[in-house]
Design a protein around this motif. Structure first.
Motif, PDB file in Angstrom:
ATOM      1  N   ALA A 153       6.709   5.554   1.179  1.00 24.96           N
ATOM      2  CA  ALA A 153       6.935   4.423   2.109  1.00 24.96           C
ATOM      3  C   ALA A 153       5.180   3.538   1.338  1.00 24.96           C
ATOM      4  O   ALA A 153       5.349   2.252   1.626  1.00 24.96           O
ATOM      5  N   ARG A 154       4.506   4.213   0.498  1.00 22.07           N
ATOM      6  CA  ARG A 154       3.541   3.754  -0.022  1.00 22.07           C
ATOM      7  C   ARG A 154       4.324   2.543  -0.756  1.00 22.07           C
ATOM      8  O   ARG A 154       2.902   1.486  -1.125  1.00 22.07           O
ATOM      9  N   GLY A 155       5.241   2.559  -1.244  1.00 20.53           N
ATOM     10  CA  GLY A 155       5.531   1.375  -1.957  1.00 20.53           C
ATOM     11  C   GLY A 155       6.819   0.632  -1.722  1.00 20.53           C
ATOM     12  O   GLY A 155       7.636  -0.507  -1.876  1.00 20.53           O
ATOM     13  N   GLY A 156       7.272   0.438  -0.170  1.00 16.13           N
ATOM     14  CA  GLY A 156       7.744   0.208   0.974  1.00 16.13           C
ATOM     15  C   GLY A 156       8.726   0.607   0.958  1.00 16.13           C
ATOM     16  O   GLY A 156      10.003  -0.438   1.962  1.00 16.13           O
ATOM     17  N   ALA A 191       8.585  -4.107   5.623  1.00 20.30           N
ATOM     18  CA  ALA A 191       7.794  -3.981   4.891  1.00 20.30           C
ATOM     19  C   ALA A 191       6.332  -4.638   4.746  1.00 20.30           C
ATOM     20  O   ALA A 191       7.570  -6.251   4.951  1.00 20.30           O
ATOM     21  N   ILE A 192       5.210  -4.720   4.521  1.00 24.89           N
ATOM     22  CA  ILE A 192       4.643  -6.417   4.246  1.00 24.89           C
ATOM     23  C   ILE A 192       3.590  -6.287   3.066  1.00 24.89           C
ATOM     24  O   ILE A 192       3.271  -5.265   3.055  1.00 24.89           O
ATOM     25  N   PHE A 193       4.293  -7.332   2.152  1.00 27.02           N
ATOM     26  CA  PHE A 193       3.583  -7.514   0.788  1.00 27.02           C
ATOM     27  C   PHE A 193       2.663  -7.950   0.550  1.00 27.02           C
ATOM     28  O   PHE A 193       2.722  -9.319   0.921  1.00 27.02           O
ATOM     29  N   ASP A 194       1.186  -8.074  -0.155  1.00 23.72           N
ATOM     30  CA  ASP A 194       0.539  -8.837  -0.367  1.00 23.72           C
ATOM     31  C   ASP A 194       0.764  -9.770  -1.454  1.00 23.72           C
ATOM     32  O   ASP A 194       0.235  -8.659  -3.051  1.00 23.72           O
ATOM     33  N   LEU A 237      -1.060  -5.129 -10.897  1.00 21.67           N
ATOM     34  CA  LEU A 237       0.493  -5.634 -10.663  1.00 21.67           C
ATOM     35  C   LEU A 237      -0.034  -6.763  -9.200  1.00 21.67           C
ATOM     36  O   LEU A 237      -1.070  -6.569  -8.984  1.00 21.67           O
ATOM     37  N   TYR A 238       0.980  -7.594  -9.112  1.00 19.12           N
ATOM     38  CA  TYR A 238       1.097  -8.094  -7.699  1.00 19.12           C
ATOM     39  C   TYR A 238       1.752  -7.614  -6.227  1.00 19.12           C
ATOM     40  O   TYR A 238       2.856  -6.833  -7.145  1.00 19.12           O
ATOM     41  N   GLY A 239       1.822  -7.869  -5.606  1.00 19.49           N
ATOM     42  CA  GLY A 239       2.832  -7.555  -4.310  1.00 19.49           C
ATOM     43  C   GLY A 239       2.659  -5.783  -3.245  1.00 19.49           C
ATOM     44  O   GLY A 239       3.452  -5.325  -3.025  1.00 19.49           O
ATOM     45  N   ASP A 240       1.111  -5.605  -3.633  1.00 16.48           N
ATOM     46  CA  ASP A 240       0.604  -4.165  -3.308  1.00 16.48           C
ATOM     47  C   ASP A 240       1.436  -4.050  -2.029  1.00 16.48           C
ATOM     48  O   ASP A 240       1.406  -5.531  -0.975  1.00 16.48           O
ATOM     49  N   THR A 241       2.028  -3.181  -1.383  1.00 16.43           N
ATOM     50  CA  THR A 241       1.915  -2.892   0.613  1.00 16.43           C
ATOM     51  C   THR A 241       1.539  -2.759   1.320  1.00 16.43           C
ATOM     52  O   THR A 241       0.650  -1.857   0.557  1.00 16.43           O
TER      53      THR A 241
END
Length: 427
Positions: free
Chosen positions: A82-85, A378-381, A407-411
């Motif tokens: 879940a933490r990873g999306g 999932a919602i990613f930044d 990295l970019y795209g954190d959940t």
């Protein structure tokens, strides 16, 4: 309960992102639009311009329960997913006891039902206790909930056993998912057979160890009509065999792991067990073949092969450490940062390889952002950098060579059936 996710961005065809809001009700996506101001919602989530995708689908994880709970549990593994999306994951059967009877498989599903926060589908083994030549009862395993059949971690060594297994899989509408490894070609290898292995004084694993079984198996799949899926493809020879098999009309599909797309054996800094995985990190030509295989459709999807181990056992030489690295919590982020931001993949390609494509391969009701679909999102930044810090993992495993990578795209959020199962800054 009615939930609104407002101020988000979704991907449309052509790799363009457009503003969107998502209306969730009764565990389903009720609406996708730009303005639902005339509707009263019980919960409103502000996506703040971030990317909303279908929940990611991972068809290859190891949750280690029962038998190896010190490495991972269904609870910790599902929280890591879940933490990873990820909202749907498929768990391998190399457990203790191996779930090789309907009763044992049902016991695993009982634990999944009570402890998992994401959708977990459980594989059943091809053979009893994974290493035998005695087939499990495919029909009974399917009735007990088996997602597919696999002996992941162990290659099926005899063609006759694989042929009979494929017959049974085809008769019962199950995919046969193969870890391809010919034990007679291993010769004690622990990393890719190349210059780096020679420099470190370590025995190498030949590429043909993997590719030769795939070559055998695609012909068996043709003869039986089975759906044959290849786990964690790692070599250029394997890509060539799979490509040729697809051209011949054989029902073969394949996955690749993020670490094989990003790293090669030359990146291994020393004889350190955190870099030991199976298949091993291969050469530059292999990595390029994997990338090309994804782009031309030879390889269908991306799967993490999330494989947690205890810190002490991984903090050893290649000769003693077990194979495997963790991957659930940063897979999308790794690939977004190193392939999408560098314009080697489009954002739509990456999301498809991690959502719709694996769902299509296995016929899952997942991986789609459409009205009526399960509200797994999932919602990613995509705009804020962060550092991979194993100390903050939700997985019990910290065995990763990616610690410290930016990295970019954190959940930011993960939803399963409309319920928040991960929220950045909380849980």
């Amino acid at each position: 309960m009615k939930t609104l996710i407002k101020n988000g961005q979704i991907i449309k065809k052509g790799n363009q992102c457009i503003p969107a809001a998502i209306w969730i009700e009764d565990e389903k996506i009720k609406g996708i639009g730009s303005d639902f101001s005339d509707i009263a919602f019980d919960q409103v989530i502000d996506a703040q311009g971030q990317l909303i995708t279908p929940g990611l689908v991972d068809v290859h994880v190891h949750f280690r329960e029962p038998g190896f709970e010190y490495k991972e549990t269904i609870e910790t593994g599902s929280h890591a997913a879940a933490r990873g999306g990820f909202t749907t994951v498929c768990a391998m059967p190399n457990l203790d006891p191996v779930p090789d009877t309907p009763e044992k498989l049902k016991q695993v599903y009982q634990k999944i039902q009570t402890d998992a926060v994401v959708n977990v589908l459980q594989y059943a083994p091809i053979t009893e206790n994974l290493r035998s030549e005695v087939l499990t009862d495919a029909a009974a395993m399917k009735e007990a909930g088996a997602f597919a059949l696999t002996n992941d971690g162990v290659g099926v060594q005899t063609a006759g056993t694989m042929y009979l297994a494929m017959q049974a899989a085809a008769e019962n509408g199950l995919a046969l998912v193969a870890h391809t490894e010919d034990d007679s070609l291993l010769f004690g290898g622990v990393m890719h057979a190349g210059q780096r292995a020679e420099e470190l004084g370590l025995p190498g694993i030949l590429s043909i160890t993997e590719a030769s079984q795939i070559a055998r198996d695609v012909l068996l799949a043709e003869a039986t009509g089975a759906h044959y899926h290849v786990c964690h493809v790692s070599t250029k020879e394997s890509v060539r065999v799979i490509r040729d098999a697809k051209k011949a009309g054989i029902h073969v599909t394949a996955e690749v792991a993020p670490h094989h797309l990003l790293l090669v054996d030359e990146d291994i800094p020393a004889d350190e067990g955190f870099w030991k995985m199976n298949p091993p990190l291969r050469g530059k030509e292999d990595r390029q073949a994997l990338i090309e295989g994804l782009l031309d459709g030879t390889i269908d999807c991306i799967a993490t092969d999330h494989a947690p181990h205890g810190l002490e056992e991984k903090s050893q030489s290649f000769l003693k450490a077990p194979f495997g690295i963790v991957g659930s919590e940063y897979a999308f982020q790794l690939l977004y940062t190193h392939f999408v931001k560098t314009e080697r993949f489009t954002l739509q390609q990456l999301v498809d390889w991690m959502t719709a494509k694996p769902a299509d391969v296995f016929g899952l009701d997942a991986g789609r952002l459409i009205v009526g679909a399960p509200a797994d999102l999932a919602i990613f930044d995509l705009d804020t950098a962060y550092a991979v810090d194993p100390k903050n993992f939700l997985s019990k495993g910290v065995n990763t060579p990616f610690g410290g990578w930016s990295l970019y795209g954190d959940t930011s959020y993960t939803f399963v059936n409309g319920t928040i199962v991960w929220q950045k800054g909380g849980r």
